[in-house]
Design a protein around this motif. Structure first.
Motif, short mmCIF file in Angstrom:
data_model
loop_
_atom_site.label_atom_id
_atom_site.label_comp_id
_atom_site.label_asym_id
_atom_site.label_seq_id
_atom_site.Cartn_x
_atom_site.Cartn_y
_atom_site.Cartn_z
N LEU A 193 2.46 -1.66 1.81
CA LEU A 193 2.68 -2.65 2.87
C LEU A 193 2.75 -4.06 2.29
CD1 LEU A 193 0.37 -1.35 5.76
CD2 LEU A 193 2.84 -1.09 5.53
N ASP A 194 1.90 -4.33 1.32
CA ASP A 194 1.89 -5.65 0.68
C ASP A 194 3.24 -5.95 0.03
OD1 ASP A 194 0.33 -8.02 -0.29
OD2 ASP A 194 0.89 -7.16 -2.23
N ALA A 195 3.84 -4.93 -0.59
CA ALA A 195 5.14 -5.11 -1.23
C ALA A 195 6.25 -5.39 -0.22
CB ALA A 195 5.49 -3.87 -2.05
N LEU A 196 6.02 -5.02 1.04
CA LEU A 196 7.01 -5.25 2.09
C LEU A 196 6.72 -6.53 2.87
CD1 LEU A 196 7.31 -1.57 3.41
CD2 LEU A 196 9.06 -2.86 2.16
N GLY A 197 5.74 -7.29 2.40
CA GLY A 197 5.44 -8.56 3.04
C GLY A 197 4.28 -8.55 4.00
N TYR A 198 3.57 -7.43 4.08
CA TYR A 198 2.44 -7.32 5.00
C TYR A 198 1.15 -7.32 4.19
CZ TYR A 198 5.92 -6.16 8.51
OH TYR A 198 7.00 -6.21 9.37
N ALA A 199 0.79 -8.51 3.75
CA ALA A 199 -0.40 -8.66 2.90
C ALA A 199 -1.62 -9.04 3.73
CB ALA A 199 -0.14 -9.72 1.83
N ARG A 200 -2.78 -8.58 3.26
CA ARG A 200 -4.06 -8.96 3.85
C ARG A 200 -4.15 -8.62 5.34
NH1 ARG A 200 -7.87 -8.67 1.45
NH2 ARG A 200 -9.03 -10.29 2.55
N LEU A 201 -3.59 -7.49 5.73
CA LEU A 201 -3.75 -7.05 7.11
C LEU A 201 -5.20 -6.66 7.34
CD1 LEU A 201 -0.60 -4.77 7.56
CD2 LEU A 201 -0.90 -7.13 8.35
N SER A 202 -5.65 -6.82 8.56
CA SER A 202 -7.03 -6.43 8.87
C SER A 202 -7.12 -4.91 8.86
CB SER A 202 -7.44 -6.96 10.24
OG SER A 202 -6.75 -6.26 11.27
N LEU A 203 -8.35 -4.41 8.71
CA LEU A 203 -8.54 -2.97 8.71
C LEU A 203 -8.16 -2.35 10.05
CD1 LEU A 203 -11.91 -2.76 6.74
CD2 LEU A 203 -9.62 -2.25 5.91
N ASP A 204 -8.38 -3.09 11.15
CA ASP A 204 -7.97 -2.59 12.47
C ASP A 204 -6.46 -2.45 12.54
OD1 ASP A 204 -10.52 -2.33 13.46
OD2 ASP A 204 -10.55 -4.33 14.39
N GLN A 205 -5.73 -3.43 11.97
CA GLN A 205 -4.27 -3.34 11.97
C GLN A 205 -3.80 -2.17 11.12
OE1 GLN A 205 -3.59 -7.45 10.66
NE2 GLN A 205 -2.36 -7.80 12.52
N LEU A 206 -4.43 -1.97 9.99
CA LEU A 206 -4.06 -0.86 9.13
C LEU A 206 -4.27 0.48 9.83
CD1 LEU A 206 -5.61 -2.11 5.77
CD2 LEU A 206 -3.17 -1.85 6.26
N ARG A 207 -5.40 0.62 10.50
CA ARG A 207 -5.67 1.86 11.23
C ARG A 207 -4.65 2.06 12.34
NH1 ARG A 207 -11.37 0.70 10.38
NH2 ARG A 207 -11.34 -0.63 12.23
N GLN A 208 -4.36 0.97 13.08
CA GLN A 208 -3.41 1.06 14.18
C GLN A 208 -2.03 1.49 13.69
OE1 GLN A 208 -2.20 -2.65 15.98
NE2 GLN A 208 -1.93 -1.72 18.00
N MET A 209 -1.57 0.87 12.63
CA MET A 209 -0.25 1.21 12.09
C MET A 209 -0.21 2.65 11.61
SD MET A 209 0.46 -2.33 9.99
CE MET A 209 2.08 -1.89 9.37
N ARG A 210 -1.26 3.08 10.92
CA ARG A 210 -1.30 4.45 10.41
C ARG A 210 -1.32 5.44 11.55
NH1 ARG A 210 0.76 6.72 6.23
NH2 ARG A 210 -0.62 7.56 4.66
N ASP A 211 -2.11 5.17 12.58
CA ASP A 211 -2.22 6.08 13.72
C ASP A 211 -0.90 6.24 14.45
OD1 ASP A 211 -4.86 6.46 13.16
OD2 ASP A 211 -5.63 5.24 14.80
N HIS A 212 -0.09 5.19 14.48
CA HIS A 212 1.16 5.22 15.23
C HIS A 212 2.36 5.56 14.36
CE1 HIS A 212 -0.29 3.63 19.17
NE2 HIS A 212 -1.27 3.17 18.41
N GLY A 213 2.11 5.94 13.12
CA GLY A 213 3.21 6.40 12.28
C GLY A 213 4.05 5.30 11.67
#
Length: 372
Positions: A291-311
């Motif tokens: 995600l960092d390589a795609l420009g999504y750096a330092r996301l919160s852990l809640d955001q990471l969980r949300q993104m993973r859960d929703h595919g």
């Protein structure tokens, strides 16, 4: 060859240099093994024709050696092959010197004494690698001492198991001193077979764990709660965890390496429950790096969980980037994924003439039934 396969599978990960070297040696010495018929382990007579097979590797500068023992055992279900490997101090091999092991080639005879009996070895050593046959001589005085402590007499097969795992009076006495319930003979054998030895029991005590029940000791070991695991978790600040908590985090794949990788990436220390939740949601540092390589750096852990859960995976984001949609907000990425609006869908709709729509409009289009 079964023992070689087992070594390749140990640890669930890549082999280190030492394991690679050992596997190479095993591969060479497997040719020697193939020359010997596999037969039952002999018991009373060291010269009995029925023997097991052994191989040992000595390494320059190392006091400990690794030994592999292969043999056949009989049970009510028939005869089956077994192999047992362990590391021990070279000094425990009575009658074998390092000079013999490292020689240009020599025949050897030596012994390994355990409470339950003695292993008698004979074979050949060359340049640190040895192989040959062994017999096992049960110790009847050990049986008498067990009887004196209220145990029934173990069979020769059970004595072989106890000797293989080096289960004897040191462990029995340690359990008594620490206040554990008195193990049955079957429990003693199970402890040895499952890797619960004197070092493990004493190590648990040093970390403040006295589990009281034998079955719980075996359960801890079976679930991969090793002394090293406990020590590494303690060094990260996770001390005095409940036994069930240790089993839980081990079962869920929360390892010291997992935690260290997130901390190194700049994330804070979390509670054990938070680490378990993160692991269960499939969030790992590989995902974070992608995600960092795609420009999504330092996301919160809640955001990471949300993104993973929703595919919302890197491929999904990359497909949108290819169409010119850079740095789409996380909430919008989740909505797009939930509504089935993917890069290929947007491309197909544009080919059908929908060229000036925003991402939310593609969501509405998808909801109205415009399918790819």
């Amino acid at each position: 060859m079964k023992s070689i396969t087992r070594i390749l599978q140990m640890g669930g990960g890549a082999l280190d240099a030492g394991q690679i070297r050992l596997v190479a040696v095993l591969g060479l010495l497997a040719l020697v093994w193939a020359c010997y018929p596999v037969s039952d382990a002999g018991y009373a007579n060291p010269q009995d024709s029925g023997t097991g097979q052994w191989l040992i590797e000595f390494r320059t500068g190392e006091a400990k050696v690794h030994i592999e023992m292969r043999y056949e055992r009989k049970s009510e279900k028939g005869t089956h092959s077994s192999s047992h490997g362990f590391t021990l101090d070279q000094s425990q091999l009575s009658g074998l010197t390092r000079e013999q092991a490292m020689s240009g080639g020599t025949q050897v005879q030596f012994q390994l004494q355990r409470d339950a009996g003695t292993f008698n070895f004979e074979g050949w050593f060359k340049e640190g690698n040895g192989s040959g046959h062994f017999t096992f001589a049960p110790d009847r005085s050990f049986v008498a001492q067990l009887n004196a402590q209220g145990y029934s007499s173990p069979s020769d097969e059970q004595l072989l198991s106890l000797a293989m795992s080096d289960t004897g009076f040191a462990l029995i006495n340690e359990l008594k001193v620490e206040g554990y319930e008195r193990p049955t003979l079957d429990q003693l054998i199970a402890m040895g077979n499952h890797g619960v030895g004197l070092d493990y029991v004493q190590g648990l005590k040093s970390y403040g764990y006295q589990l009281k029940t034998i079955d719980y000791l075996v359960k801890m070991r079976d679930h991969g709660v090793t002394l090293r695991f406990i020590g590494e978790m303690a060094s990260l600040g996770y001390k005095n965890l409940e036994p069930e908590g240790l089993i839980r985090i081990r079962d869920h794949g929360v390892t010291p390496d997992f935690i260290n990788e997130f901390v190194a990436a700049g994330y804070p220390q979390l509670s054990v429950d938070e680490w378990v939740a993160l692991r269960d949601h499939g969030v790992n540092t590989k995902y974070v790096r992608e995600l960092d390589a795609l420009g999504y750096a330092r996301l919160s852990l809640d955001q990471l969980r949300q993104m993973r859960d929703h595919g919302v995976d890197p491929k999904f984001i990359q497909e949108l980037r290819t169409l010119g949609y850079e740095k789409v907000p996380v909430d919008q990425l989740v909505r797009l994924r939930d509504h089935g609006v993917t890069g290929p869908y947007i491309q197909k709709m544009k080919e059908r003439g929908y060229t000036n729509l925003g991402l939310d409009e593609f969501i509405s289009l998808r909801d109205r039934g415009s399918r790819d």
